[in-house]
Write an enzyme that holds these catalytic residues in place. Structure first.
Site, short mmCIF file in Angstrom:
data_model
loop_
_atom_site.label_atom_id
_atom_site.label_comp_id
_atom_site.label_asym_id
_atom_site.label_seq_id
_atom_site.Cartn_x
_atom_site.Cartn_y
_atom_site.Cartn_z
CG MET A 298 -1.53 1.30 1.55
SD MET A 298 -2.65 1.33 2.96
CE MET A 298 -1.60 0.97 4.32
N PRO A 299 1.15 1.82 -1.16
CG PRO A 299 1.89 1.99 -3.35
CD PRO A 299 0.88 1.30 -2.50
#
EC number: 5.3.2.-
Length: 61
Positions: free
Chosen positions: A1-2
């Site tokens: 999850m950037p």
């Protein structure tokens, strides 16, 4: 999850911020291959008197 944190001086329109979120999301998706649904963009707007460069606040320039 950037998670991408963007800090900038306040003063952009809602349309500009909307485009920023979209363009940053596109760039992260393209360069990392991350699922678009997992990309988070956080925008922090700063007052010019809360940010300084070379010892001078932006509000004093």
């Amino acid at each position: 999850m950037p998670i991408v944190n963007v800090k900038l001086l306040e003063g952009r329109s809602d349309e500009q911020l909307k485009n920023l979120v979209s363009e940053v999301t596109d760039a992260v998706e393209k360069t990392t291959g991350a699922n678009r649904q997992a990309i988070h963009v956080v925008i922090e707007e700063m007052k010019p008197n809360h940010y300084g460069v070379a010892g001078v606040r932006k509000s004093d320039q």
